[in-house]
Design a protein around this motif. Sequence first.
Motif, PDB file in Angstrom:
ATOM      1  N   THR A 194       0.842  -1.196   0.000  1.00 65.84           N
ATOM      2  CA  THR A 194       0.000   0.000   0.000  1.00 65.84           C
ATOM      3  C   THR A 194       0.880   1.249   0.000  1.00 65.84           C
ATOM      4  OG1 THR A 194      -1.713  -1.166   1.229  1.00 65.84           O
ATOM      5  CG2 THR A 194      -1.800   1.230   1.268  1.00 65.84           C
ATOM      6  N   PRO A 195       0.624   2.191  -0.915  1.00 64.09           N
ATOM      7  CA  PRO A 195       1.396   3.443  -0.897  1.00 64.09           C
ATOM      8  C   PRO A 195       1.179   4.203   0.413  1.00 64.09           C
ATOM      9  CG  PRO A 195       0.136   3.224  -2.935  1.00 64.09           C
ATOM     10  CD  PRO A 195      -0.304   2.126  -2.032  1.00 64.09           C
ATOM     11  N   GLU A 196       2.181   4.924   0.832  1.00 65.49           N
ATOM     12  CA  GLU A 196       2.153   5.637   2.116  1.00 65.49           C
ATOM     13  C   GLU A 196       0.979   6.612   2.209  1.00 65.49           C
ATOM     14  OE1 GLU A 196       3.363   6.089   5.856  1.00 65.49           O
ATOM     15  OE2 GLU A 196       4.642   4.967   4.499  1.00 65.49           O
ATOM     16  N   GLU A 197       0.615   7.240   1.093  1.00 61.88           N
ATOM     17  CA  GLU A 197      -0.474   8.220   1.131  1.00 61.88           C
ATOM     18  C   GLU A 197      -1.858   7.577   1.294  1.00 61.88           C
ATOM     19  OE1 GLU A 197       0.743   7.444  -3.112  1.00 61.88           O
ATOM     20  OE2 GLU A 197       1.809   8.217  -1.371  1.00 61.88           O
ATOM     21  N   GLU A 198      -1.973   6.270   1.096  1.00 60.94           N
ATOM     22  CA  GLU A 198      -3.249   5.587   1.279  1.00 60.94           C
ATOM     23  C   GLU A 198      -3.403   4.947   2.658  1.00 60.94           C
ATOM     24  OE1 GLU A 198      -4.181   2.839  -1.835  1.00 60.94           O
ATOM     25  OE2 GLU A 198      -3.657   4.261  -3.403  1.00 60.94           O
ATOM     26  N   VAL A 199      -2.369   5.028   3.483  1.00 58.00           N
ATOM     27  CA  VAL A 199      -2.413   4.460   4.828  1.00 58.00           C
ATOM     28  C   VAL A 199      -3.077   5.466   5.756  1.00 58.00           C
ATOM     29  CG1 VAL A 199      -1.016   3.612   6.739  1.00 58.00           C
ATOM     30  CG2 VAL A 199      -0.358   3.096   4.398  1.00 58.00           C
ATOM     31  N   LYS A 200      -4.040   4.986   6.560  1.00 57.29           N
ATOM     32  CA  LYS A 200      -4.777   5.869   7.457  1.00 57.29           C
ATOM     33  C   LYS A 200      -4.334   5.689   8.904  1.00 57.29           C
ATOM     34  CE  LYS A 200      -9.043   4.734   6.802  1.00 57.29           C
ATOM     35  NZ  LYS A 200     -10.481   4.619   6.616  1.00 57.29           N
ATOM     36  N   HIS A 201      -4.528   6.738   9.680  1.00 58.29           N
ATOM     37  CA  HIS A 201      -4.414   6.760  11.139  1.00 58.29           C
ATOM     38  C   HIS A 201      -2.991   6.648  11.683  1.00 58.29           C
ATOM     39  CE1 HIS A 201      -8.737   6.665  11.159  1.00 58.29           C
ATOM     40  NE2 HIS A 201      -8.749   5.485  10.580  1.00 58.29           N
ATOM     41  N   LEU A 202      -2.188   5.735  11.234  1.00 56.79           N
ATOM     42  CA  LEU A 202      -0.841   5.518  11.773  1.00 56.79           C
ATOM     43  C   LEU A 202       0.165   5.406  10.633  1.00 56.79           C
ATOM     44  CD1 LEU A 202      -1.698   2.727  14.384  1.00 56.79           C
ATOM     45  CD2 LEU A 202      -1.192   5.110  14.895  1.00 56.79           C
ATOM     46  N   PRO A 203       1.441   5.621  10.919  1.00 57.59           N
ATOM     47  CA  PRO A 203       2.457   5.385   9.878  1.00 57.59           C
ATOM     48  C   PRO A 203       2.499   3.909   9.475  1.00 57.59           C
ATOM     49  CG  PRO A 203       3.366   6.658  11.705  1.00 57.59           C
ATOM     50  CD  PRO A 203       2.007   6.206  12.123  1.00 57.59           C
ATOM     51  N   LYS A 204       2.973   3.675   8.292  1.00 57.38           N
ATOM     52  CA  LYS A 204       3.014   2.324   7.735  1.00 57.38           C
ATOM     53  C   LYS A 204       3.855   1.369   8.597  1.00 57.38           C
ATOM     54  CE  LYS A 204       3.681   0.478   3.124  1.00 57.38           C
ATOM     55  NZ  LYS A 204       4.113   0.848   1.780  1.00 57.38           N
ATOM     56  N   VAL A 205       4.963   1.845   9.116  1.00 57.94           N
ATOM     57  CA  VAL A 205       5.832   1.001   9.936  1.00 57.94           C
ATOM     58  C   VAL A 205       5.098   0.530  11.194  1.00 57.94           C
ATOM     59  CG1 VAL A 205       7.984   0.976  11.253  1.00 57.94           C
ATOM     60  CG2 VAL A 205       7.872   2.180   9.082  1.00 57.94           C
ATOM     61  N   VAL A 206       4.306   1.408  11.781  1.00 54.39           N
ATOM     62  CA  VAL A 206       3.545   1.036  12.978  1.00 54.39           C
ATOM     63  C   VAL A 206       2.498  -0.014  12.627  1.00 54.39           C
ATOM     64  CG1 VAL A 206       2.021   1.916  14.794  1.00 54.39           C
ATOM     65  CG2 VAL A 206       3.961   3.281  14.039  1.00 54.39           C
ATOM     66  N   TRP A 207       1.855   0.129  11.462  1.00 53.80           N
ATOM     67  CA  TRP A 207       0.877  -0.877  11.036  1.00 53.80           C
ATOM     68  C   TRP A 207       1.545  -2.243  10.868  1.00 53.80           C
ATOM     69  CZ3 TRP A 207      -3.943  -0.888  11.846  1.00 53.80           C
ATOM     70  CH2 TRP A 207      -4.705   0.290  11.789  1.00 53.80           C
ATOM     71  N   VAL A 208       2.725  -2.271  10.285  1.00 49.68           N
ATOM     72  CA  VAL A 208       3.435  -3.550  10.104  1.00 49.68           C
ATOM     73  C   VAL A 208       3.721  -4.192  11.456  1.00 49.68           C
ATOM     74  CG1 VAL A 208       5.613  -4.567   9.328  1.00 49.68           C
ATOM     75  CG2 VAL A 208       4.431  -2.930   7.876  1.00 49.68           C
ATOM     76  N   ILE A 209       4.159  -3.393  12.409  1.00 55.65           N
ATOM     77  CA  ILE A 209       4.443  -3.925  13.740  1.00 55.65           C
ATOM     78  C   ILE A 209       3.170  -4.456  14.398  1.00 55.65           C
ATOM     79  CG2 ILE A 209       5.207  -3.286  16.066  1.00 55.65           C
ATOM     80  CD1 ILE A 209       7.181  -1.332  14.650  1.00 55.65           C
ATOM     81  N   ILE A 210       2.076  -3.710  14.275  1.00 47.62           N
ATOM     82  CA  ILE A 210       0.795  -4.153  14.851  1.00 47.62           C
ATOM     83  C   ILE A 210       0.343  -5.461  14.217  1.00 47.62           C
ATOM     84  CG2 ILE A 210      -1.673  -3.598  14.977  1.00 47.62           C
ATOM     85  CD1 ILE A 210      -0.838  -0.670  15.394  1.00 47.62           C
ATOM     86  N   ILE A 211       0.456  -5.562  12.903  1.00 48.21           N
ATOM     87  CA  ILE A 211       0.034  -6.781  12.197  1.00 48.21           C
ATOM     88  C   ILE A 211       0.848  -7.988  12.666  1.00 48.21           C
ATOM     89  CG2 ILE A 211       0.040  -7.914   9.931  1.00 48.21           C
ATOM     90  CD1 ILE A 211      -0.704  -5.133   8.758  1.00 48.21           C
ATOM     91  N   LEU A 212       2.149  -7.800  12.841  1.00 52.28           N
ATOM     92  CA  LEU A 212       3.006  -8.915  13.215  1.00 52.28           C
ATOM     93  C   LEU A 212       2.911  -9.274  14.704  1.00 52.28           C
ATOM     94  CD1 LEU A 212       6.175  -8.134  11.072  1.00 52.28           C
ATOM     95  CD2 LEU A 212       4.369  -9.800  10.615  1.00 52.28           C
ATOM     96  N   LEU A 213       2.694  -8.294  15.556  1.00 48.34           N
ATOM     97  CA  LEU A 213       2.649  -8.576  16.994  1.00 48.34           C
ATOM     98  C   LEU A 213       1.309  -9.131  17.465  1.00 48.34           C
ATOM     99  CD1 LEU A 213       4.611  -5.643  18.646  1.00 48.34           C
ATOM    100  CD2 LEU A 213       5.329  -7.998  18.342  1.00 48.34           C
ATOM    101  N   PHE A 214       0.229  -8.613  16.920  1.00 45.22           N
ATOM    102  CA  PHE A 214      -1.109  -9.029  17.351  1.00 45.22           C
ATOM    103  C   PHE A 214      -1.713  -9.884  16.244  1.00 45.22           C
ATOM    104  CE2 PHE A 214      -0.188  -4.862  19.219  1.00 45.22           C
ATOM    105  CZ  PHE A 214      -0.179  -5.208  20.555  1.00 45.22           C
TER     106      PHE A 214
END
Length: 98
Positions: A24-44
């Motif tokens: 997903t391009p960075e400009e289409e990511v909502k609410h949090l930075p892309k790196v934080v989303w990756v961490i959330i996806i992998l941790l939870f």
Amino acid sequence: MLRYLPFLLIIALTIYAFIDCLNTPEEEVKHLPKVVWVIIILLFSIVGPVVWLFAGKKRAPAGGGRARRAQWVAPDDNPEFLKRLREEQEKGRDKDTD
């Protein structure tokens, strides 16, 4: 074999959300930075991918319709093409009359 199915589904969902987030391009990511989303996806493992799929990315409307269509279906539907065609025909007529 069926007892492994929930684990396989969780792994598949996590992999899908992870790859979707990375692509997903960075400009289409909502609410949090892309790196934080990756961490959330992998941790939870269950909650992270589901939250990403529902709230992490700007989605196009399901209906689509005319607003979503970026390309013309046929040349005779394209007003720019028709205008250019008329101009070429007029130039051809002008050359014939000279």
